[in-house]
Design a protein around this motif. Structure first.
Motif, PDB file in Angstrom:
ATOM      1  N   TRP A 156     -66.502  63.133 -51.435  1.00 35.24           N
ATOM      2  CA  TRP A 156     -66.916  62.415 -50.246  1.00 35.24           C
ATOM      3  C   TRP A 156     -67.236  60.978 -50.629  1.00 35.24           C
ATOM      4  O   TRP A 156     -67.900  60.725 -51.635  1.00 35.24           O
ATOM      5  N   ALA A 157     -66.725  60.035 -49.862  1.00 33.51           N
ATOM      6  CA  ALA A 157     -66.991  58.612 -50.077  1.00 33.51           C
ATOM      7  C   ALA A 157     -67.123  57.977 -48.695  1.00 33.51           C
ATOM      8  O   ALA A 157     -66.278  57.202 -48.258  1.00 33.51           O
ATOM      9  N   GLY A 162     -66.453  58.399 -42.146  1.00 34.00           N
ATOM     10  CA  GLY A 162     -66.301  59.819 -42.464  1.00 34.00           C
ATOM     11  C   GLY A 162     -65.246  60.127 -43.504  1.00 34.00           C
ATOM     12  O   GLY A 162     -64.572  61.158 -43.423  1.00 34.00           O
ATOM     13  N   TRP A 163     -65.097  59.281 -44.529  1.00 29.80           N
ATOM     14  CA  TRP A 163     -64.008  59.416 -45.490  1.00 29.80           C
ATOM     15  C   TRP A 163     -64.242  60.491 -46.541  1.00 29.80           C
ATOM     16  O   TRP A 163     -65.263  60.515 -47.213  1.00 29.80           O
ATOM     17  N   LYS A 188     -60.586  62.699 -41.908  1.00 24.29           N
ATOM     18  CA  LYS A 188     -60.280  61.318 -42.276  1.00 24.29           C
ATOM     19  C   LYS A 188     -60.161  61.289 -43.794  1.00 24.29           C
ATOM     20  O   LYS A 188     -61.163  61.406 -44.511  1.00 24.29           O
ATOM     21  N   LEU A 189     -58.921  61.162 -44.263  1.00 21.84           N
ATOM     22  CA  LEU A 189     -58.645  61.302 -45.693  1.00 21.84           C
ATOM     23  C   LEU A 189     -58.195  59.983 -46.301  1.00 21.84           C
ATOM     24  O   LEU A 189     -57.260  59.347 -45.821  1.00 21.84           O
ATOM     25  N   GLY A 190     -58.870  59.584 -47.381  1.00 19.29           N
ATOM     26  CA  GLY A 190     -58.418  58.471 -48.183  1.00 19.29           C
ATOM     27  C   GLY A 190     -57.722  59.012 -49.428  1.00 19.29           C
ATOM     28  O   GLY A 190     -58.084  60.073 -49.933  1.00 19.29           O
ATOM     29  N   VAL A 191     -56.722  58.283 -49.894  1.00 20.57           N
ATOM     30  CA  VAL A 191     -55.985  58.683 -51.089  1.00 20.57           C
ATOM     31  C   VAL A 191     -55.865  57.456 -51.996  1.00 20.57           C
ATOM     32  O   VAL A 191     -55.556  56.359 -51.531  1.00 20.57           O
ATOM     33  N   VAL A 192     -56.116  57.652 -53.298  1.00 23.73           N
ATOM     34  CA  VAL A 192     -56.062  56.540 -54.232  1.00 23.73           C
ATOM     35  C   VAL A 192     -55.407  56.988 -55.531  1.00 23.73           C
ATOM     36  O   VAL A 192     -55.583  58.126 -55.971  1.00 23.73           O
ATOM     37  N   GLY A 193     -54.604  56.098 -56.114  1.00 18.85           N
ATOM     38  CA  GLY A 193     -53.966  56.356 -57.404  1.00 18.85           C
ATOM     39  C   GLY A 193     -53.752  55.044 -58.139  1.00 18.85           C
ATOM     40  O   GLY A 193     -53.455  54.019 -57.530  1.00 18.85           O
ATOM     41  N   ALA A 228     -64.220  50.098 -49.956  1.00 15.95           N
ATOM     42  CA  ALA A 228     -65.591  49.902 -50.431  1.00 15.95           C
ATOM     43  C   ALA A 228     -66.144  51.173 -51.061  1.00 15.95           C
ATOM     44  O   ALA A 228     -66.691  51.152 -52.174  1.00 15.95           O
ATOM     45  N   SER A 229     -66.005  52.292 -50.371  1.00 16.51           N
ATOM     46  CA  SER A 229     -66.574  53.542 -50.889  1.00 16.51           C
ATOM     47  C   SER A 229     -65.779  54.079 -52.076  1.00 16.51           C
ATOM     48  O   SER A 229     -66.346  54.672 -52.996  1.00 16.51           O
ATOM     49  N   ILE A 230     -64.451  53.869 -52.084  1.00 12.76           N
ATOM     50  CA  ILE A 230     -63.650  54.239 -53.257  1.00 12.76           C
ATOM     51  C   ILE A 230     -64.122  53.450 -54.474  1.00 12.76           C
ATOM     52  O   ILE A 230     -64.286  53.998 -55.574  1.00 12.76           O
ATOM     53  N   ALA A 231     -64.341  52.138 -54.294  1.00 14.69           N
ATOM     54  CA  ALA A 231     -64.783  51.300 -55.407  1.00 14.69           C
ATOM     55  C   ALA A 231     -66.126  51.770 -55.949  1.00 14.69           C
ATOM     56  O   ALA A 231     -66.329  51.842 -57.175  1.00 14.69           O
TER      57      ALA A 231
END
Length: 283
Positions: A156-157, A162-163, A188-193, A228-231
């Motif tokens: 959760w981030a 609600g990411w 609500k999905l964030g994806v990072v790579g 922001a929340s991923i960072a």
């Protein structure tokens, strides 16, 4: 009644390659229903309304609406709203541009500062963080058509929208996702790579996507709140350096660029903002 209206492009210097935002200024006379109706009509991911601040520390207050609901905080509306407020203040009798702007929103006070070629906001505290439950993980994997071994972690981030974020092995895996939009409803999905081969002279880079399971579902082009929340997650866990660039919108043909930099206890999330439409909106 007519109010000043601008539409700005956030997180890209290339025309029409960022994330558009509608901004209505002097909106104190509008009702909740009128704001919701305007946001539904613009049909952008967000529309922001600038009002007089209630906090003596703030320069302005903003309310942020999607076509269907109100958000306590969102990133590209924060930068876009600050840009519009600063532009209008600079051309009025209020005086010169400020190096630091304070925005008031439902999530609290958000500092915003000038960057070379743009603005940056200080990432607000996350409302929810930590590992996803097994049920949440399974729902997310199903919606993105992924297997468990495709994912390094799911956390959760969430700083307001609600990411839930999935950290994948690399950029190529992020861009290869073909969502199951029916399964994504309600998420609500964030994806990072990480980029394996970083672009020349740009340092560490990550690819980000934001997939929103409203009905109908959509992909957000460039998302400040998510970045922001991923960072916050990746930097505090040692999975990202204290300064990097996030690319977003690639899958949509956009050219979003988000700068991330940790300074002291704050993580600053920045990018370009350009006005594309300037006029009035009639009610």
């Amino acid at each position: 009644m007519k109010l000043h209206f601008q539409q700005v492009d956030v997180f890209s210097t290339e025309p029409f390659k960022g994330n558009p935002l509608a901004v209505v200024t002097g909106a104190d006379s509008l009702t909740d229903a009128q704001m919701a109706a305007i946001a539904n009509w613009t049909n952008l991911s967000e529309t922001s309304f600038l009002l007089k601040p209630s906090s003596p520390e703030a320069d302005y207050r903003v309310r942020i609406f999607t076509p269907h609901s109100e958000l306590p905080f969102a990133g590209h509306p924060t930068l876009g709203s600050a840009h519009v407020w600063q532009t209008l203040s600079h051309t009025s009798e209020k005086g010169p541009e400020k190096d630091l702007i304070v925005q008031e929103c439902a999530a609290g006070l958000v500092p915003i500062r000038k960057l070379a070629g743009g603005l940056a906001f200080a990432a607000p505290p996350r409302r929810r963080c930590g590992p996803a439950s097994e049920e949440e993980r399974n729902r997310a994997l199903q919606a993105l058509r992924l297997n468990a071994d495709d994912v390094l972690d799911i956390q959760w981030a969430d700083n307001g929208p609600g990411w839930l974020v999935l950290h994948l092995t690399d950029r190529e895996a992020v861009l290869a996702i073909q969502p199951d939009w029916a399964a994504l409803v309600g998420q609500k999905l964030g994806v990072v790579g990480k980029w394996e081969k970083e672009p020349a002279a740009s340092g560490a880079c990550f690819e980000v996507r934001a997939l929103v399971g409203e009905n109908p579902g959509y992909e957000d082009p460039v998302t400040g709140s998510l970045n922001a929340s991923i960072a916050q997650w990746l930097i505090e866990s040692g999975k990202a350096p204290e300064r990097y660039t996030a690319f977003q919108g690639t899958a949509l043909g956009r050219a979003g660029r988000v700068s991330i930099e940790k300074q002291g206890d704050d993580i600053w999330v920045g990018g370009a903002v350009v006005t594309r439409i300037d006029g009035t909106i009639a009610l």
